[in-house]
Design a protein around this motif. Sequence first.
Motif, PDB file in Angstrom:
ATOM      1  N   PHE A 101       0.837  -1.203   0.000  1.00  0.00           N
ATOM      2  CA  PHE A 101       0.000   0.000   0.000  1.00  0.00           C
ATOM      3  C   PHE A 101       0.871   1.252   0.000  1.00  0.00           C
ATOM      4  O   PHE A 101       0.586   2.226  -0.716  1.00  0.00           O
ATOM      5  N   SER A 102       1.934   1.231   0.795  1.00  0.00           N
ATOM      6  CA  SER A 102       2.841   2.372   0.831  1.00  0.00           C
ATOM      7  C   SER A 102       3.544   2.569  -0.498  1.00  0.00           C
ATOM      8  O   SER A 102       3.716   3.698  -0.968  1.00  0.00           O
ATOM      9  N   SER A 103       3.953   1.468  -1.136  1.00  0.00           N
ATOM     10  CA  SER A 103       4.604   1.574  -2.440  1.00  0.00           C
ATOM     11  C   SER A 103       3.657   2.150  -3.479  1.00  0.00           C
ATOM     12  O   SER A 103       4.054   2.935  -4.351  1.00  0.00           O
ATOM     13  N   LEU A 104       2.406   1.776  -3.387  1.00  0.00           N
ATOM     14  CA  LEU A 104       1.422   2.256  -4.354  1.00  0.00           C
ATOM     15  C   LEU A 104       1.112   3.737  -4.186  1.00  0.00           C
ATOM     16  O   LEU A 104       1.090   4.494  -5.172  1.00  0.00           O
ATOM     17  N   PHE A 105       0.902   4.179  -2.953  1.00  0.00           N
ATOM     18  CA  PHE A 105       0.255   5.471  -2.750  1.00  0.00           C
ATOM     19  C   PHE A 105       1.077   6.502  -1.978  1.00  0.00           C
ATOM     20  O   PHE A 105       0.557   7.596  -1.722  1.00  0.00           O
ATOM     21  N   ASN A 110       6.168  13.888  -7.917  1.00  0.00           N
ATOM     22  CA  ASN A 110       6.327  13.956  -9.370  1.00  0.00           C
ATOM     23  C   ASN A 110       4.948  14.034 -10.033  1.00  0.00           C
ATOM     24  O   ASN A 110       3.920  14.173  -9.365  1.00  0.00           O
ATOM     25  N   LYS A 111       4.938  13.926 -11.346  1.00  0.00           N
ATOM     26  CA  LYS A 111       3.693  14.081 -12.095  1.00  0.00           C
ATOM     27  C   LYS A 111       2.692  12.956 -11.819  1.00  0.00           C
ATOM     28  O   LYS A 111       1.494  13.125 -12.055  1.00  0.00           O
ATOM     29  N   ALA A 112       3.181  11.822 -11.365  1.00  0.00           N
ATOM     30  CA  ALA A 112       2.277  10.688 -11.129  1.00  0.00           C
ATOM     31  C   ALA A 112       1.441  10.847  -9.864  1.00  0.00           C
ATOM     32  O   ALA A 112       0.507  10.064  -9.643  1.00  0.00           O
ATOM     33  N   ASP A 113       1.727  11.852  -9.039  1.00  0.00           N
ATOM     34  CA  ASP A 113       1.009  11.990  -7.766  1.00  0.00           C
ATOM     35  C   ASP A 113      -0.480  12.276  -7.970  1.00  0.00           C
ATOM     36  O   ASP A 113      -1.317  11.828  -7.180  1.00  0.00           O
ATOM     37  N   ASP A 114      -0.820  13.015  -9.027  1.00  0.00           N
ATOM     38  CA  ASP A 114      -2.241  13.287  -9.269  1.00  0.00           C
ATOM     39  C   ASP A 114      -3.002  12.003  -9.593  1.00  0.00           C
ATOM     40  O   ASP A 114      -4.095  11.763  -9.061  1.00  0.00           O
ATOM     41  N   CYS A 115      -2.409  11.174 -10.454  1.00  0.00           N
ATOM     42  CA  CYS A 115      -3.047   9.881 -10.765  1.00  0.00           C
ATOM     43  C   CYS A 115      -3.080   8.984  -9.537  1.00  0.00           C
ATOM     44  O   CYS A 115      -4.056   8.263  -9.298  1.00  0.00           O
ATOM     45  N   ARG A 116      -2.009   9.054  -8.750  1.00  0.00           N
ATOM     46  CA  ARG A 116      -1.922   8.226  -7.538  1.00  0.00           C
ATOM     47  C   ARG A 116      -3.029   8.606  -6.559  1.00  0.00           C
ATOM     48  O   ARG A 116      -3.716   7.730  -6.007  1.00  0.00           O
ATOM     49  N   ALA A 118      -5.860  10.207  -7.203  1.00  0.00           N
ATOM     50  CA  ALA A 118      -7.189   9.921  -7.760  1.00  0.00           C
ATOM     51  C   ALA A 118      -7.553   8.456  -7.578  1.00  0.00           C
ATOM     52  O   ALA A 118      -8.681   8.122  -7.186  1.00  0.00           O
ATOM     53  N   LEU A 119      -6.590   7.554  -7.841  1.00  0.00           N
ATOM     54  CA  LEU A 119      -6.874   6.132  -7.694  1.00  0.00           C
ATOM     55  C   LEU A 119      -7.036   5.758  -6.222  1.00  0.00           C
ATOM     56  O   LEU A 119      -7.869   4.906  -5.872  1.00  0.00           O
ATOM     57  N   LEU A 120      -6.273   6.401  -5.347  1.00  0.00           N
ATOM     58  CA  LEU A 120      -6.411   6.127  -3.912  1.00  0.00           C
ATOM     59  C   LEU A 120      -7.804   6.507  -3.421  1.00  0.00           C
ATOM     60  O   LEU A 120      -8.435   5.757  -2.664  1.00  0.00           O
ATOM     61  N   GLY A 121      -8.296   7.671  -3.848  1.00  0.00           N
ATOM     62  CA  GLY A 121      -9.637   8.081  -3.433  1.00  0.00           C
ATOM     63  C   GLY A 121     -10.695   7.092  -3.877  1.00  0.00           C
ATOM     64  O   GLY A 121     -11.615   6.766  -3.118  1.00  0.00           O
ATOM     65  N   LYS A 122     -10.578   6.599  -5.104  1.00  0.00           N
ATOM     66  CA  LYS A 122     -11.553   5.622  -5.605  1.00  0.00           C
ATOM     67  C   LYS A 122     -11.429   4.289  -4.876  1.00  0.00           C
ATOM     68  O   LYS A 122     -12.442   3.630  -4.596  1.00  0.00           O
ATOM     69  N   LEU A 123     -10.189   3.884  -4.557  1.00  0.00           N
ATOM     70  CA  LEU A 123      -9.992   2.608  -3.862  1.00  0.00           C
ATOM     71  C   LEU A 123     -10.591   2.654  -2.458  1.00  0.00           C
ATOM     72  O   LEU A 123     -11.303   1.726  -2.040  1.00  0.00           O
ATOM     73  N   VAL A 124     -10.310   3.713  -1.700  1.00  0.00           N
ATOM     74  CA  VAL A 124     -10.836   3.815  -0.340  1.00  0.00           C
ATOM     75  C   VAL A 124     -12.356   3.974  -0.367  1.00  0.00           C
ATOM     76  O   VAL A 124     -13.064   3.421   0.478  1.00  0.00           O
ATOM     77  N   SER A 125     -12.870   4.699  -1.348  1.00  0.00           N
ATOM     78  CA  SER A 125     -14.322   4.832  -1.470  1.00  0.00           C
ATOM     79  C   SER A 125     -14.978   3.471  -1.735  1.00  0.00           C
ATOM     80  O   SER A 125     -16.024   3.155  -1.153  1.00  0.00           O
ATOM     81  N   MET A 126     -14.361   2.664  -2.594  1.00  0.00           N
ATOM     82  CA  MET A 126     -14.881   1.323  -2.841  1.00  0.00           C
ATOM     83  C   MET A 126     -14.771   0.461  -1.585  1.00  0.00           C
ATOM     84  O   MET A 126     -15.683  -0.309  -1.260  1.00  0.00           O
ATOM     85  N   ALA A 127     -13.658   0.591  -0.854  1.00  0.00           N
ATOM     86  CA  ALA A 127     -13.486  -0.190   0.369  1.00  0.00           C
ATOM     87  C   ALA A 127     -14.550   0.162   1.402  1.00  0.00           C
ATOM     88  O   ALA A 127     -15.023  -0.705   2.142  1.00  0.00           O
ATOM     89  N   VAL A 128     -14.949   1.433   1.460  1.00  0.00           N
ATOM     90  CA  VAL A 128     -16.035   1.829   2.359  1.00  0.00           C
ATOM     91  C   VAL A 128     -17.346   1.191   1.911  1.00  0.00           C
ATOM     92  O   VAL A 128     -18.119   0.673   2.726  1.00  0.00           O
ATOM     93  N   ALA A 129     -17.581   1.199   0.607  1.00  0.00           N
ATOM     94  CA  ALA A 129     -18.854   0.688   0.089  1.00  0.00           C
ATOM     95  C   ALA A 129     -19.007  -0.806   0.321  1.00  0.00           C
ATOM     96  O   ALA A 129     -20.107  -1.277   0.631  1.00  0.00           O
ATOM     97  N   VAL A 130     -17.920  -1.574   0.161  1.00  0.00           N
ATOM     98  CA  VAL A 130     -17.999  -3.032   0.301  1.00  0.00           C
ATOM     99  C   VAL A 130     -17.387  -3.523   1.607  1.00  0.00           C
ATOM    100  O   VAL A 130     -17.239  -4.729   1.810  1.00  0.00           O
ATOM    101  N   CYS A 131     -17.014  -2.553   2.488  1.00  0.00           N
ATOM    102  CA  CYS A 131     -16.487  -2.859   3.829  1.00  0.00           C
ATOM    103  C   CYS A 131     -15.272  -3.779   3.761  1.00  0.00           C
ATOM    104  O   CYS A 131     -15.268  -4.873   4.347  1.00  0.00           O
ATOM    105  N   ARG A 132     -14.238  -3.337   3.086  1.00  0.00           N
ATOM    106  CA  ARG A 132     -12.958  -4.040   3.046  1.00  0.00           C
ATOM    107  C   ARG A 132     -12.061  -3.477   4.141  1.00  0.00           C
ATOM    108  O   ARG A 132     -11.363  -2.492   3.944  1.00  0.00           O
ATOM    109  N   VAL A 133     -12.107  -4.099   5.318  1.00  0.00           N
ATOM    110  CA  VAL A 133     -11.404  -3.582   6.491  1.00  0.00           C
ATOM    111  C   VAL A 133      -9.888  -3.504   6.277  1.00  0.00           C
ATOM    112  O   VAL A 133      -9.264  -2.507   6.679  1.00  0.00           O
TER     113      VAL A 133
END
Length: 457
Positions: A101-105, A110-116, A118-133
């Motif tokens: 997780f640390s390596s990913l996010f 650098n320029k990849a931080d915006d994409c990083r 954005a994907l983190l927000g979607k991942l955590v939002s999905m984890a909230v929706a499906v309760c991935r503790v």
Amino acid sequence: MSDIRLSLLRRDALSAAKEVLYHLDIFFSSQLQSVPLPIVDKGPVELLEEFVFQAPKERGGGGGASPPVKRLNSLQELQLLEIMCNYFQEQSKDSVRQIIFSSLFSPQGNKADDCRMALLGKLVSMAVAVCRVPVLECAASWLQRTPMVYCVRLAQALVDDYCSLVPGSVQTLRQIFSASPRFCCQFITSVTVLYDMSSDDLIPPPDLLEMVVSWIFEDPRLILITFLNTPIAASLPIGFLELTPLSGLIRWCVKAPLAYRRRKPALANGHLEGKPATGSPPASDRDSQGPLYSKLHLSVLQVLMLLQGHLTEKNLYGRLGLVPFDHMVALVEGIGRLSDELNPLSASQEVELALDRLAQALQVAMAAGALLCTREDLRTVCSRLPHNNLLQLVVSGPVQQPSHAALPPGFYPPIHTPPLGYPAHAAHPALPAHPALPAHPVQTFIPGMAFPYRPIR
């Protein structure tokens, strides 16, 4: 890593992203067997940026042109998020989950931080929706060790998804209270930084406020979870989230009466509109949400009263200010600006309530050892605020009684002491002993002699 990259270039975007996670899992699992905390070097991060975040690889001169990376479409991105959720759920070793997780996010600047992000927000939002503790626990650790500016961006993404876009979806976010209290604690800290009430746009949305108050009122110890479960030094790094959201919650409670009073109703074609703009609570919210801030203020005071024992247990009493003094200075300055903006005559009740709450928070925080400052510091900081009786008592401090000399056990000083300026009376000299009196003769008892009895008339 170069051989892995060449093999990934031959795959489509989704399978390449899946393959990166597979290779990193093997790589870090083997490293963790020999090193307790392996260092994430440049190679794995570059693979993630290129094949997960689709950032173009920067190649040095003479290296030739890099083949263009195939980008994920919306459906493939959703599939990737599901793959990542399932990976963190199925990985049994927490150490491997955390380092992946640390390596990913972890931001790289650098320029990849915006994409990083954005994907983190979607991942955590999905984890909230499906309760991935496991994902929520990794996100809680990420919030704790990541600079504040990135934490606020994640908090904003979650608030947008669950408090703004779809009405009623906040109930899904509310349910993670029992699933991951640690994430809830860090999320509260982030949103108190995001919504600092410095403007009308930065007042917490009604759904968010109600959810936070319900969490804390149900279990006030929630906001101490990070502090109680983290090895702590006496000094904290600058630019990161605080160990507790106490400072931000105090700011909410104290500034709320003035911030809602300042808030103007929405305008439509130059006229007052019955309904506010999208995302803005109605003008009457200062009345409807007043009880929420009262409940929150009570819970914050209860938590502050618990802190003295915890600070003493950790040997941090008097050494660690969980309510930083500079945050209180900024809060007092904000109250001063707000009270100057408002008409003192029409907002006298709001100013009085804000200053009462400030005084209570300062007094309890100082008594618990969470606020490290002197009364003289408070007098200097609060000198420009409008007069308030309770605040005046707090900054003046308790009346100091003169200390008595050491007294023997069981001895209590008299209640009525001599008035100041009058000396105490000297002890009287001992009285001389009386001379012995002559002994009286003993009267002999004569039997048969009648005793004269005369009744009283």
